[in-house]
Design a protein around this motif. Structure first.
Motif, short mmCIF file in Angstrom:
data_model
loop_
_atom_site.label_atom_id
_atom_site.label_comp_id
_atom_site.label_asym_id
_atom_site.label_seq_id
_atom_site.Cartn_x
_atom_site.Cartn_y
_atom_site.Cartn_z
N ILE A 1 0.87 -1.18 0.00
CA ILE A 1 0.00 0.00 0.00
C ILE A 1 0.91 1.22 0.00
O ILE A 1 1.78 1.36 0.85
CB ILE A 1 -0.93 0.03 1.23
N ASP A 2 0.72 2.11 -0.96
CA ASP A 2 1.51 3.32 -1.08
C ASP A 2 0.59 4.51 -0.90
O ASP A 2 -0.48 4.56 -1.49
CB ASP A 2 2.18 3.36 -2.46
N SER A 3 1.00 5.45 -0.08
CA SER A 3 0.16 6.61 0.18
C SER A 3 0.94 7.89 -0.12
O SER A 3 2.10 8.02 0.24
CB SER A 3 -0.28 6.62 1.64
N ASP A 4 0.27 8.82 -0.79
CA ASP A 4 0.89 10.12 -1.02
C ASP A 4 0.30 11.18 -0.09
O ASP A 4 0.51 12.36 -0.27
CB ASP A 4 0.74 10.54 -2.48
N GLY A 5 -0.45 10.73 0.91
CA GLY A 5 -1.08 11.65 1.85
C GLY A 5 -2.50 12.01 1.48
O GLY A 5 -3.27 12.45 2.33
N ARG A 6 -2.86 11.84 0.22
CA ARG A 6 -4.22 12.13 -0.23
C ARG A 6 -5.00 10.86 -0.51
O ARG A 6 -6.20 10.79 -0.29
CB ARG A 6 -4.20 12.97 -1.50
N ARG A 7 -4.31 9.86 -1.03
CA ARG A 7 -4.98 8.63 -1.45
C ARG A 7 -4.05 7.44 -1.26
O ARG A 7 -2.85 7.54 -1.48
CB ARG A 7 -5.37 8.75 -2.92
N ASP A 8 -4.61 6.29 -0.85
CA ASP A 8 -3.84 5.06 -0.72
C ASP A 8 -3.95 4.27 -2.02
O ASP A 8 -5.05 4.11 -2.56
CB ASP A 8 -4.37 4.19 0.43
N GLU A 9 -2.82 3.80 -2.53
CA GLU A 9 -2.76 3.00 -3.74
C GLU A 9 -2.26 1.61 -3.40
O GLU A 9 -1.32 1.46 -2.63
CB GLU A 9 -1.81 3.61 -4.77
N TYR A 10 -2.88 0.58 -3.97
CA TYR A 10 -2.42 -0.79 -3.85
C TYR A 10 -1.54 -1.05 -5.06
O TYR A 10 -1.97 -0.92 -6.20
CB TYR A 10 -3.62 -1.75 -3.82
#
Length: 55
Positions: A20-29
């Motif tokens: 799970i990668d997060s840019d602070g606005r949205r979590d991406e799988y």
């Protein structure tokens, strides 16, 4: 017991990982084959299927 260092590994050279990668606005799988450049895909974490959905 003597260890056989000449034995071939049964592990595939391809390695696929997920995170799970997060840019602070949205979590991406993210799913990536780290043995190859550019071999990855991602989707919104909320849209990713769960393990129970795969049964």
């Amino acid at each position: 017991m003597v260890t056989d260092h000449t034995r071939q590994s049964t592990v595939s050279p391809e390695t696929v990982l997920s995170s799970i990668d997060s840019d602070g606005r949205r979590d991406e799988y993210v799913i990536a084959d780290i043995s190859a450049d550019g071999a990855w895909l991602s989707m919104g974490a909320d849209d990713a299927p769960t393990l129970t959905a795969w049964r």
